[in-house]
Enzyme design. Structure first.
Site, short mmCIF file in Angstrom:
data_model
loop_
_atom_site.label_atom_id
_atom_site.label_comp_id
_atom_site.label_asym_id
_atom_site.label_seq_id
_atom_site.Cartn_x
_atom_site.Cartn_y
_atom_site.Cartn_z
N GLY A 1 0.83 -1.21 0.00
CA GLY A 1 0.00 0.00 0.00
C GLY A 1 0.86 1.25 0.00
O GLY A 1 1.95 1.26 0.57
N ARG B 1 -3.81 7.67 4.06
CA ARG B 1 -2.67 7.27 3.22
C ARG B 1 -2.36 8.29 2.12
O ARG B 1 -1.28 8.24 1.52
CB ARG B 1 -2.97 5.92 2.55
CG ARG B 1 -3.08 4.76 3.51
CD ARG B 1 -2.24 3.60 3.06
NE ARG B 1 -2.44 3.25 1.69
CZ ARG B 1 -3.07 2.15 1.27
NH1 ARG B 1 -3.57 1.29 2.15
NH2 ARG B 1 -3.17 1.87 0.00
N LYS C 1 -0.79 -6.77 -4.69
CA LYS C 1 -1.24 -8.08 -5.21
C LYS C 1 -0.15 -8.80 -5.97
O LYS C 1 -0.42 -9.78 -6.65
CB LYS C 1 -2.45 -7.87 -6.13
CG LYS C 1 -3.67 -7.42 -5.39
CD LYS C 1 -4.87 -7.38 -6.29
CE LYS C 1 -6.08 -6.89 -5.50
NZ LYS C 1 -7.02 -6.15 -6.29
N ASP D 1 1.05 1.81 9.25
CA ASP D 1 0.70 0.96 10.41
C ASP D 1 1.78 0.95 11.50
O ASP D 1 1.50 0.58 12.63
CB ASP D 1 0.46 -0.49 9.96
CG ASP D 1 -0.57 -0.58 8.86
OD1 ASP D 1 -1.41 0.33 8.75
OD2 ASP D 1 -0.53 -1.57 8.10
N GLU E 1 -9.09 -0.44 13.11
CA GLU E 1 -9.88 -1.36 12.27
C GLU E 1 -9.75 -2.81 12.74
O GLU E 1 -10.63 -3.63 12.52
CB GLU E 1 -9.47 -1.24 10.80
CG GLU E 1 -8.00 -1.58 10.55
CD GLU E 1 -7.57 -1.41 9.10
OE1 GLU E 1 -8.39 -1.12 8.23
OE2 GLU E 1 -6.35 -1.56 8.85
N ARG F 1 -23.44 13.97 21.02
CA ARG F 1 -23.46 12.63 20.40
C ARG F 1 -22.24 11.82 20.79
O ARG F 1 -21.21 12.38 21.21
CB ARG F 1 -23.43 12.76 18.88
CG ARG F 1 -24.75 13.20 18.29
CD ARG F 1 -24.58 13.52 16.81
NE ARG F 1 -25.88 13.72 16.18
CZ ARG F 1 -26.05 14.40 15.06
NH1 ARG F 1 -25.02 14.96 14.45
NH2 ARG F 1 -27.25 14.52 14.54
#
Ligand code: F6P
Length: 365
Positions: free
Chosen positions: A14, A291, A77, A143, A238, A178
């Site tokens: 990434g 990113r 990938k 990360d 996440e 909220r």
């Protein structure tokens, strides 16, 4: 001083802010100091397998210090050892294409390769190094989960975006009374959530390293509400996981270096808080905003120091090593040490202790 003739450079996995700053530093040092040619491989290891590259001149790398992304392109990938190939029937099969990488490396006459990437890229680099490619690694990832370096470049820029988002959520949360849930990236490590949550004064920080209980979250937001603090901010990684549940996975794609794409925990938290406490809740998922864009000054400088050092290591033939930040110094470590384990948040690190000290909950009390 060493010697360099033809230096390859690749960005893998990434993207993140600072990649272009490293490319610039590597290319400028290689050309200015060593009078070398610089070959940029396109679109990460996918491009390496397919044999796509172009020469990078001084002109190509000028003006890119502050530019986000990577001028070379990247992909998550293209692991050559786990390469997805589409058959005539459209079916994807996973094959080992590492020998094509070796062939291209030799055909292009490279004397070394600078591989800029995170955990996945360093694993690939170690295997290619064992097959005879002269590799130097540069640790990149928002990360910050790579062992053997105090920091990866890209992390500070992501942190800046996440902190600013939490600041902005604070004002609207307090106006509307909220609960705001903000989901940040980080994969299996909670560094972004921890540091952005701490910097933004989040009331609850949830990270993968500290599994949370639903009751603890409800108790915290209800108590705040009872004490007249009519809003709460939750910063959730996440990869954060409930004690009695699983990590939330958005998609599984075997073509990716890491097949699992995480995401969705904030929606679940928001829905459960509304259902079980009656408090009005809104969810923000920061996603790829973390990113994109310009690197922070810290990341520009770290990237430049990393790139310059990587070029020096290549000229000195110190292959199989990765540049690393140790304290304030740029040093080098073995790539295999950097991938020996993932760097996760220790439950007793100073940031966790300080956050707890100022009343932040980690959803475990
Ligand atoms: O590793 C960097 C990272 O941004 C992670 O924080 C995140 O889980 C993943 O990449 C997202 O990948 P993609 O860009 O393929 O959605």
């Amino acid at each position: 001083m060493g010697k360099l003739n033809r230096l390859g450079i690749i960005t893998g996995g990434g993207d993140c802010p600072g990649l272009n700053a490293v490319i610039r530093a590597v290319a400028k040092s290689a050309i200015d100091i060593y009078d070398a040619q610089v070959i940029g491989i396109e679109d990460g290891f996918e491009g390496f397998v397919e044999g796509r590259m172009r020469e990078l001149t001084e002109k190509d790398v000028s003006g890119i210090l502050s530019l986000g992304g990577t001028i070379l392109g990247t992909s998550n990938k293209g692991d050559p050892f786990h390469y997805p190939e589409e058959g005539l029937d459209g079916e994807i099969s996973i094959v080992d294409e590492s020998t094509r990488v070796i062939r291209h490396y030799r055909r292009w006459g490279l004397d070394a390769l600078i591989a800029i990437g995170g955990d996945g890229t360093m694993h690939i680099s170690q295997k290619l190094s064992e097959m005879g490619i002269n590799i130097i690694g540069v640790p990149k990832t928002i990360d910050n989960d790579l062992e053997a370096t105090d920091l990866t470049f890209g992390f500070d820029s992501a942190l800046y975006v996440a902190t600013e988002a939490i600041d902005r959520l604070h004002t609207t949360a307090s106006s509307h009374h909220r609960v705001m849930v903000c989901e940040v990236m980080g994969r299996y490590a909670g560094w972004i959530a921890l540091e952005a949550g701490l910097a933004g004064g989040a009331d609850i920080i949830l990270i993968p390293e500290i599994p949370f209980s639903w009751e603890s979250i409800y108790k915290k937001v209800k108590n705040r509400s009872l004490r007249g603090k009519r809003f709460s901010i939750i910063c959730v990684a996440e990869g954060a996981t409930p004690r009695d549940g699983e990590m939330v996975v958005k998609e599984v794609d075997e073509r990716r270096t890491d097949a699992k794409r995480l995401g969705g925990i904030a929606e679940l938290i928001g829905a459960n808080i509304t259902r079980d406490t009656g408090l009005e809740t809104r969810v923000t998922v920061l996603g790829h905003l973390q990113r994109g864009g310009s690197p922070t000054p810290f990341d520009r400088n770290l990237s430049t120091k990393f790139g310059y050092k990587a070029c020096q290591l290549a000229a000195e033939k110190q292959f199989g090593r990765m540049v690393a930040l140790k304290g304030t110094q740029i040093e080098s470590v073995l790539i295999k040490d950097a991938i020996s384990k993932q760097k996760l948040v220790p439950f007793d690190c100073q940031q966790v202790l300080a956050a707890r000290g100022v009343g932040t909950s980690f959803g475990d009390d």
